[in-house]
Design a protein around this motif. Structure first.
Motif, PDB file in Angstrom:
ATOM      1  N   LYS A  95       0.841  -1.188   0.000  1.00 28.19           N
ATOM      2  CA  LYS A  95       0.000   0.000   0.000  1.00 28.19           C
ATOM      3  C   LYS A  95       0.879   1.241   0.000  1.00 28.19           C
ATOM      4  O   LYS A  95       1.959   1.256   0.584  1.00 28.19           O
ATOM      5  CB  LYS A  95      -0.922  -0.015   1.212  1.00 28.19           C
ATOM      6  N   LEU A  96       0.359   2.302  -0.648  1.00 22.80           N
ATOM      7  CA  LEU A  96       1.196   3.473  -0.880  1.00 22.80           C
ATOM      8  C   LEU A  96       0.448   4.742  -0.493  1.00 22.80           C
ATOM      9  O   LEU A  96      -0.722   4.923  -0.838  1.00 22.80           O
ATOM     10  CB  LEU A  96       1.579   3.527  -2.373  1.00 22.80           C
ATOM     11  N   LEU A  97       1.142   5.616   0.239  1.00 18.11           N
ATOM     12  CA  LEU A  97       0.624   6.931   0.595  1.00 18.11           C
ATOM     13  C   LEU A  97       1.526   7.979  -0.043  1.00 18.11           C
ATOM     14  O   LEU A  97       2.732   8.012   0.210  1.00 18.11           O
ATOM     15  CB  LEU A  97       0.616   7.101   2.117  1.00 18.11           C
TER      16      LEU A  97
ATOM     17  N   PRO B 273      -1.848  -2.317  -5.438  1.00 19.75           N
ATOM     18  CA  PRO B 273      -2.413  -2.188  -4.094  1.00 19.75           C
ATOM     19  C   PRO B 273      -3.040  -0.804  -3.951  1.00 19.75           C
ATOM     20  O   PRO B 273      -2.844   0.063  -4.820  1.00 19.75           O
ATOM     21  CB  PRO B 273      -1.185  -2.341  -3.189  1.00 19.75           C
ATOM     22  N   PRO B 274      -3.800  -0.549  -2.894  1.00 21.71           N
ATOM     23  CA  PRO B 274      -4.412   0.777  -2.716  1.00 21.71           C
ATOM     24  C   PRO B 274      -3.355   1.885  -2.646  1.00 21.71           C
ATOM     25  O   PRO B 274      -2.327   1.733  -2.000  1.00 21.71           O
ATOM     26  CB  PRO B 274      -5.163   0.644  -1.386  1.00 21.71           C
ATOM     27  N   VAL B 275      -3.652   2.995  -3.322  1.00 21.79           N
ATOM     28  CA  VAL B 275      -2.774   4.159  -3.321  1.00 21.79           C
ATOM     29  C   VAL B 275      -3.610   5.381  -2.945  1.00 21.79           C
ATOM     30  O   VAL B 275      -4.649   5.633  -3.551  1.00 21.79           O
ATOM     31  CB  VAL B 275      -2.131   4.390  -4.711  1.00 21.79           C
ATOM     32  N   HIS B 276      -3.180   6.120  -1.928  1.00 22.51           N
ATOM     33  CA  HIS B 276      -3.831   7.372  -1.527  1.00 22.51           C
ATOM     34  C   HIS B 276      -2.894   8.530  -1.846  1.00 22.51           C
ATOM     35  O   HIS B 276      -1.736   8.523  -1.404  1.00 22.51           O
ATOM     36  CB  HIS B 276      -4.161   7.378  -0.037  1.00 22.51           C
ATOM     37  N   LEU B 277      -3.381   9.500  -2.607  1.00 22.64           N
ATOM     38  CA  LEU B 277      -2.594  10.672  -2.974  1.00 22.64           C
ATOM     39  C   LEU B 277      -3.241  11.917  -2.364  1.00 22.64           C
ATOM     40  O   LEU B 277      -4.354  12.285  -2.730  1.00 22.64           O
ATOM     41  CB  LEU B 277      -2.479  10.803  -4.495  1.00 22.64           C
TER      42      LEU B 277
ATOM     43  N   ASP C  72       3.882   2.217   2.536  1.00 25.27           N
ATOM     44  CA  ASP C  72       5.050   3.017   2.162  1.00 25.27           C
ATOM     45  C   ASP C  72       4.597   4.447   1.905  1.00 25.27           C
ATOM     46  O   ASP C  72       3.574   4.678   1.252  1.00 25.27           O
ATOM     47  CB  ASP C  72       5.715   2.447   0.908  1.00 25.27           C
ATOM     48  N   VAL C  73       5.365   5.404   2.406  1.00 22.90           N
ATOM     49  CA  VAL C  73       4.998   6.808   2.316  1.00 22.90           C
ATOM     50  C   VAL C  73       6.052   7.563   1.505  1.00 22.90           C
ATOM     51  O   VAL C  73       7.242   7.482   1.797  1.00 22.90           O
ATOM     52  CB  VAL C  73       4.884   7.447   3.713  1.00 22.90           C
ATOM     53  N   LEU C  74       5.601   8.308   0.489  1.00 22.03           N
ATOM     54  CA  LEU C  74       6.473   9.173  -0.304  1.00 22.03           C
ATOM     55  C   LEU C  74       5.955  10.600  -0.178  1.00 22.03           C
ATOM     56  O   LEU C  74       4.752  10.841  -0.350  1.00 22.03           O
ATOM     57  CB  LEU C  74       6.486   8.751  -1.784  1.00 22.03           C
ATOM     58  N   ILE C  75       6.850  11.543   0.131  1.00 23.64           N
ATOM     59  CA  ILE C  75       6.465  12.926   0.376  1.00 23.64           C
ATOM     60  C   ILE C  75       7.271  13.848  -0.520  1.00 23.64           C
ATOM     61  O   ILE C  75       8.480  13.670  -0.689  1.00 23.64           O
ATOM     62  CB  ILE C  75       6.696  13.311   1.857  1.00 23.64           C
TER      63      ILE C  75
END
Length: 385
Positions: free
Chosen positions: A260-262, A287-291, A350-353
């Motif tokens: 899952k990805l944020l 997988p689910p991705v929240h942007l 996993d978080v990408l900023i």
């Protein structure tokens, strides 16, 4: 094809131990408050020792001095993590080819750096500190030289501006067509030089994944005092010839990870994260991705229609607009970091900023306070104008 990474070989004398790391960090902390004066002195020594290097830099050196400090801070921050530092230096070595840097320039830079540190550390410049910095710069120069010598591709790619479109009073979307495809991965950033500001390279991320036609799309905000960004936003013309440097950065997602990805984006920091979402859209299953896309007002969410179209055709993608003032449909009101927490928690994600340094810091702190492990959070520390 994207260049293969060099093997990460850590020299035996790198950390004779933690003592070397401690000396470098402690001594740098003492000179950091005098960073402006140190940078001025460094360049004065460099141009005296190697006059030919002056032609490699812009006439106005103010931004260049700031970039030197940012590079030093980043390197010092990784000095106890050579497995991360050396790949970063490999990227810098490939990138610096565009400046026409040659082997003897590294020696001149080393002399200037050690001379500047000695001057500003004064009595704290001991033989032990000198040896620590000499060893450290030896690793820096060796790693950058090796990467530069191993690179077979061009130092930069010529590109022609196809479109320049205002997306707000201080934001522009620019599409350029390189003469030959530029190798990069979705999430990377590229250095750019525009004809209006010769020798003033700046870093921008493509907003789409690599395309078969080679076209690159950049999102640029005119920042206060930004010579290059303001020129790009207000003075770029179709037909302008740009130069594009090699890819850098660590933001990337690989299909095999299947986690899952944020994605958290502030302003034009959206570009690398939109590129990642664009790349994910090419895969059959995700997988689910929240942007989360944040701005001060709804007007700052300049690319929200594109994101909504992307989400409409990809059910794994959820787009959450966030504004600090006013309201936005199907979104959140308030600070971006707080909005992310309200929609959480984010276990096994996993978080990408990407965005301003202050936004990145605030979001990292809030996520870690809520239990997200630091190892799951990624952002590029060394980036833009």
């Amino acid at each position: 094809m994207f260049p293969d990474a060099l093997p990460v070989t850590i020299p035996a004398n790198w950390a004779k131990t933690s003592r070397t790391t401690k000396l470098i960090n402690e001594s740098f902390a003492k000179v950091e408050p005098k960073s402006v004066e140190l940078a001025q002195f460094f360049y004065g020594v460099l141009f005296t020792v190697s006059p030919e290097t002056r032609a490699l830099f812009p006439v106005n050196m103010n931004t260049q001095r700031d970039r030197l400090l940012r590079a030093l801070v980043h390197v010092v921050g990784l000095v106890d993590r050579p497995a991360e530092l050396v790949p970063f230096l490999h990227q810098l070595g490939r990138d610096h080819r565009k400046f026409d840097v040659i082997a003897r320039h590294y020696d001149a830079v080393g002399i200037a750096l050690l001379t500047a540190l000695k001057r500003f550390l004064k009595d704290d410049w001991t033989s032990e500190v000198e040896r620590a910095w000499t060893d450290a710069y030896g690793v820096i120069a060796k790693s950058m030289r090796e990467a530069a010598e191993a690179e077979k591709g061009p130092a930069w790619w010529p590109a022609r501006v196809l479109e320049h479109r205002k997306a707000g009073p201080n934001v522009a979307i620019i599409r350029v067509l390189p003469k030959h495809p530029v190798p990069f991965r979705a999430g990377n950033y590229l250095s750019v030089q525009v004809p209006q500001r010769p020798r003033m390279w700046r870093y921008f991320s493509p907003a789409t994944a690599p395309r078969t036609d080679g076209v690159l799309e950049f999102h640029v905000r005119a920042v206060d005092g930004g010579w290059v960004s303001r020129s790009i936003v207000h003075h770029t013309r179709v037909g302008d010839e740009w130069r594009i440097g090699p890819a850098l950065g660590t933001l990337a997602v690989r299909q095999a990870e299947n986690r899952k990805l944020l994605l958290v984006a502030g302003g034009t920091g959206l570009a690398p994260l939109r590129a990642i979402a664009d790349d994910l859209a090419r895969w059959k299953r995700n997988p689910p991705v929240h942007l989360f896309f944040g701005g001060r007002t709804a007007e700052d969410l300049y690319d929200l229609p594109t994101l909504k179209m992307l989400a409409a055709t990809n059910p794994w993608l959820t787009v959450v607009p966030v504004v600090e003032e006013g309201e936005v449909p199907d979104g959140e009101q308030g600070v971006l970091a707080d909005a992310v927490i309200r929609r959480g928690p984010w276990p096994n994600t996993d978080v990408l900023i990407s965005g301003s340094p202050s936004m990145i810091r605030a979001t990292v702190v809030r996520l870690m306070e809520e239990g997200t492990p630091a190892a799951q959070i990624r952002y590029d520390q060394f980036t833009v104008d």
